[in-house]
Design a protein around this motif. Structure first.
Motif, PDB file in Angstrom:
ATOM      1  N   GLY A   1       0.795  -1.280   0.027  1.00 40.08           N
ATOM      2  CA  GLY A   1       0.046  -0.168  -0.138  1.00 40.08           C
ATOM      3  C   GLY A   1       0.771   1.340  -0.028  1.00 40.08           C
ATOM      4  N   ASP A   2       2.261   1.282  -0.020  1.00 41.77           N
ATOM      5  CA  ASP A   2       2.936   2.258   0.135  1.00 41.77           C
ATOM      6  C   ASP A   2       2.925   2.799  -1.419  1.00 41.77           C
ATOM      7  OD1 ASP A   2       3.978   2.161   2.607  1.00 41.77           O
ATOM      8  OD2 ASP A   2       6.069   1.210   2.058  1.00 41.77           O
ATOM      9  N   SER A   3       3.055   4.270  -1.317  1.00 41.13           N
ATOM     10  CA  SER A   3       2.809   4.982  -2.680  1.00 41.13           C
ATOM     11  C   SER A   3       4.303   4.688  -3.443  1.00 41.13           C
ATOM     12  CB  SER A   3       3.119   6.378  -2.226  1.00 41.13           C
ATOM     13  OG  SER A   3       4.408   7.032  -1.864  1.00 41.13           O
ATOM     14  N   MET A   4       3.907   4.766  -4.739  1.00 38.71           N
ATOM     15  CA  MET A   4       5.168   4.664  -5.847  1.00 38.71           C
ATOM     16  C   MET A   4       6.140   5.394  -5.466  1.00 38.71           C
ATOM     17  SD  MET A   4       3.955   2.081  -7.571  1.00 38.71           S
ATOM     18  CE  MET A   4       5.386   2.144  -8.514  1.00 38.71           C
ATOM     19  N   ALA A   5       6.037   6.698  -4.875  1.00 39.43           N
ATOM     20  CA  ALA A   5       7.188   7.756  -4.608  1.00 39.43           C
ATOM     21  C   ALA A   5       8.101   6.903  -3.605  1.00 39.43           C
ATOM     22  CB  ALA A   5       6.474   8.973  -4.148  1.00 39.43           C
ATOM     23  N   LYS A   6       7.358   6.311  -2.410  1.00 37.55           N
ATOM     24  CA  LYS A   6       8.202   5.709  -1.427  1.00 37.55           C
ATOM     25  C   LYS A   6       8.726   4.438  -1.800  1.00 37.55           C
ATOM     26  CE  LYS A   6       9.253   4.228   2.837  1.00 37.55           C
ATOM     27  NZ  LYS A   6       7.956   3.897   3.675  1.00 37.55           N
ATOM     28  N   ILE A   7       8.186   3.660  -2.615  1.00 36.79           N
ATOM     29  CA  ILE A   7       8.817   2.316  -3.252  1.00 36.79           C
ATOM     30  C   ILE A   7       9.920   2.839  -4.145  1.00 36.79           C
ATOM     31  CG2 ILE A   7       8.672   0.485  -4.942  1.00 36.79           C
ATOM     32  CD1 ILE A   7       5.527   0.467  -4.084  1.00 36.79           C
TER      33      ILE A   7
END
Length: 310
Positions: free
Chosen positions: A157-163
């Motif tokens: 569920g982490d954002s793509m920015a975090k990934i």
């Protein structure tokens, strides 16, 4: 009960079902034939039986109603799946290495593979870099896990920015084997060399495996389709194909013996890609040798569509 209108058949009932519907002549099953039929899902077996009955009724030279002959077809289909998986594995091994070599030769950054601008949009119209990031972040490779854990914690569920932040810094060669074959094919076909104006990477990969540039897209898509069929336990015999490439000129002598939408054309396209891959030169010969053991099996791989007698 609602939803239970179709009864489950025990083994004797299955045999009677096959005989009553004229799939086979009434025969006493040999011990090994009975063991085989007991080991396979009956509905899956019926997919073969229906095509076998249709072939006997509509194609000259296939009048046998022997259950043993169909069992042999099913066994050969399994053998062909194993052989195709071996060929696909050889191709996949080479494609991953060729992509890394070509990428590193043309990109200053060895980790720009997860940047959106690296790719053109493809027919799926889904960002390729996001598929890459999602697959890398789920990798259990120790080097990748250690890198990510040193930057923070990942949660579904982490954002793509975090990934992207967690994956950033991993070089292409460390992640390439964590990417699915389907995503790898998308990367090869749609990765730009450096900028939007430059050529795409597929030309370099095509040269690396010595496959004609004009056919590489069709061959890669066909390989992906074939890999899915093999990996998902699908029947190959008498199966019409999708994403079928044009008939390879290298094997034009085979054209009169194969329907253009047959599984055999897909196999020939894989063979073309393996000609210069270590261990792949004799791939077609091994396939043809297997097909030669049964005319019924060979017909279902080379022809697929059955033409009714006039």
């Amino acid at each position: 009960m609602t939803g239970d209108s179709i009864p489950y058949l025990d083994f004797p009932q299955r045999v009677r079902y096959l005989i009553e519907r004229e799939y086979f002549d009434e025969v006493a099953l040999a011990r090994d034939e009975q063991a085989f039929l007991e080991s396979i899902n009956f509905h899956y077996f019926l997919g073969y039986a229906r095509n076998f009955r249709k072939m006997r009724r509509e194609v000259k030279g296939f009048s046998s109603a022997s259950i043993n002959e169909l069992i042999e077809v099913v066994r050969l289909d399994q053998e062909l799946s194993c052989l195709l998986f071996e060929g696909l594995r050889m191709l996949e091994w080479r494609l991953r290495a060729a992509f890394v070599d070509s990428y590193c030769a043309t990109h200053e950054s060895v980790n720009s593979y997860h940047v959106a601008s690296t790719y053109a949009r493809d027919e799926l119209d889904q960002p390729i870099h996001e598929a890459v990031l999602r697959q890398v972040i789920r990798s259990k490779e120790p080097y990748i896990v250690e890198h990510i854990s040193g930057r923070g914690e990942y949660a579904s569920g982490d954002s793509m920015a975090k990934i992207d932040e967690l994956v950033s810094g991993l070089p292409i060669w460390s992640v390439i084997d964590s990417i699915s074959f389907g995503t790898l094919v998308r990367m090869i076909r749609h990765t730009r060399r450096v900028s939007e104006e430059d050529e795409f990477m597929w030309k370099l990969v095509s040269s690396a495996i010595e496959t004609p540039h004009q056919m590489i897209h069709e061959y890669l898509v066909a390989a992906h389709t074939l890999r899915n069929l093999v990996a998902h336990h699908s029947r190959l015999w008498m199966r019409p194909t999708t994403n079928t490439p044009k008939f390879p000129n290298t094997y034009k002598g085979e054209k009169r013996n194969a329907h253009p939408k047959s599984m055999y054309v897909m196999i020939l396209s894989l063979s073309i890609c393996l000609l210069k891959v270590p261990g792949g030169k004799d791939f077609k010969g091994r396939v043809d040798e297997l097909l030669s053991t049964s005319s019924a099996f060979s017909h279902g791989i080379r022809q697929v569509f059955i033409e009714s007698k006039s």
